[in-house]
Design a protein around this motif. Sequence first.
Motif, short mmCIF file in Angstrom:
data_model
loop_
_atom_site.label_atom_id
_atom_site.label_comp_id
_atom_site.label_asym_id
_atom_site.label_seq_id
_atom_site.Cartn_x
_atom_site.Cartn_y
_atom_site.Cartn_z
N SER A 1 0.81 -1.21 0.00
CA SER A 1 0.00 0.00 0.00
C SER A 1 0.84 1.26 0.00
O SER A 1 0.40 2.31 -0.46
N CYS A 2 2.06 1.19 0.51
CA CYS A 2 2.91 2.38 0.63
C CYS A 2 4.31 2.11 0.09
O CYS A 2 5.30 2.15 0.83
N PRO A 3 4.44 1.89 -1.21
CA PRO A 3 5.77 1.64 -1.77
C PRO A 3 6.68 2.87 -1.72
O PRO A 3 7.90 2.73 -1.72
N HIS A 4 6.09 4.07 -1.67
CA HIS A 4 6.91 5.28 -1.56
C HIS A 4 7.67 5.29 -0.23
O HIS A 4 8.81 5.75 -0.16
N PRO B 1 7.22 -5.64 0.75
CA PRO B 1 6.64 -6.70 -0.06
C PRO B 1 6.77 -8.08 0.55
O PRO B 1 7.86 -8.46 1.02
N TYR B 2 5.66 -8.79 0.60
CA TYR B 2 5.58 -10.17 1.09
C TYR B 2 5.84 -10.33 2.59
O TYR B 2 5.82 -11.45 3.08
N VAL B 3 6.03 -9.24 3.29
CA VAL B 3 6.36 -9.34 4.72
C VAL B 3 5.31 -8.68 5.58
O VAL B 3 4.63 -9.33 6.38
N ILE B 4 5.16 -7.36 5.51
CA ILE B 4 4.19 -6.64 6.33
C ILE B 4 3.72 -5.40 5.58
O ILE B 4 4.45 -4.77 4.86
#
Length: 272
Positions: free
Chosen positions: A208-211, A269-272
């Motif tokens: 949701s928050c890649p930035h 990614p893939y973690v939390i």
Amino acid sequence: MLDMPGGEEASYYLLLRVFQVAAVVFVTSGFMTGSPYGSQSAYSGALAVDGRLGWIVMELVSPAALLCSYLASSTAGPQAQYSAVTHVMCGLWVLHYANRALVYPLRQASRKPMHIGVVLASCMFNTVNGYLNGRWLSVFSNGLYTNAYWDVYQGRALLGLSLFVLGMAGNIYHDNVLMNLRQPGAQPAPGSARKYLVPCGGLFALVSCPHYFCEVVEWAGFAVLTQSPAAWAFVFGAAGNLLPRAYQIHKWYQREFPGYPANRKAMIPYVI
């Protein structure tokens, strides 16, 4: 700075230890209180300040503090040790904040008002962070950054610089995605009449928050490049601030948008 036995060096390392411990406090308080600005904030009381102005002020403090501490030298204390390497490292810091403090907020159509306490707390954090990193580069690295640094630590330097550039590019790219959601003609997500939309593209497919994720990657790259304990303290401090915020935003998306992609994590990614 504190005036204590041992001079500036003792004060510096005391402050560094406090700064390192503070990351734990940021994580704990962030998960408990949520996000105090942006989509998670509705503050409009007597202590509200203009969101854009507040952002610019609190972000500009960081490069100002770094440059002041980096350029400062004292006849009564440790002397600064400058090189082309330290100048480049300072330049990367200033480059980041030129975007975050000026380009980014001025490109936004608007920002919600901020509580003045958020601005003051951020100014304090950025002052300490800028001082610790600027003074490490010029003094407390003890001559590490000679002009031969690139040759001696070639692999580490290349990895750190690559992570910094990729992180900054990713941060800007995903900020642009969010800004474009507000452009005329953009349509709300299915089932929602709100002005906020579900972002897509790039790492939004995974989180949701890649930035935020990219910003942490960027500063991790700076820490790898500089081998600085102050820089690593900043990485953990930034993660401690951004991870709880990303978690709150992730939960907000899930509440506000029916059918929000179930495979997305909050920030990593893939973690939390």
